[in-house]
Design a protein around this motif. Structure first.
Motif: not given
Length: 150
Positions: A67-74, A90-95, A139-150
């Motif tokens: 859930l924490l990793s998903m929160a990073f992504i969201v 729309v971009t928030s939902l898609v990303y 957690l690590a992959l959540g952060l990686v994916v989150a940074v990938g979004i930015s």
């Protein structure tokens, strides 16, 4: 000397628009968190919600880290959304959805590569140190994916 404090002419409409944006982004965030939880629950052996209710410590740790990793992504998806409200939603939902998919696949691959038997681990009544590896992967992959979004 008299000081006059005045609000701008558009203050009221700006305030209402801001409140509406908060509510809409909150709904998108909640929807994505539900989607993220169910994605983790669906792809993890065992029924996480049931195991958490039963107080299985490893299931609690895996679920919380997921859930924490998903929160990073969201959060990053919302933060990096377009400035226009509609485009931003729309971009928030898609990303966010794409980030959840990438997160789930990456965690499952990492669990496969480390040969951790997540099913048996999360069903155990006793804490298993391997759970920390699974949680760290989330957690690590959540952060990686989150940074990938930015």
């Amino acid at each position: 000397m008299t000081t006059t404090v005045a609000l701008s002419a558009t203050f009221g409409s700006d305030l209402v628009r801001g409140i509406g944006a908060i509510l809409l982004y909150g709904m998108i965030g909640l929807l994505l968190m539900f989607a993220g939880f169910y994605a983790i629950d669906w792809t993890t052996p065992g029924k996480l919600s049931k195991l958490v209710q039963e107080g299985k410590p490893n299931a609690v740790i895996v679920t919380a880290s997921g859930l924490l990793s998903m929160a990073f992504i969201v959060v990053v998806a919302i933060f990096n959304s377009a400035s226009d409200l509609t485009e931003g939603l729309v971009t928030s939902l898609v990303y966010g959805l794409l980030g959840i998919i990438v997160q789930v696949v990456a965690v499952r691959l990492l669990e496969w590569a480390t040969r951790i038997d997540v099913g048996n681990t999360i069903e155990s009544d006793k804490f298993a140190p391997a759970t920390i590896v699974v949680a760290a992967a989330h957690l690590a992959l959540g952060l990686v994916v989150a940074v990938g979004i930015s």
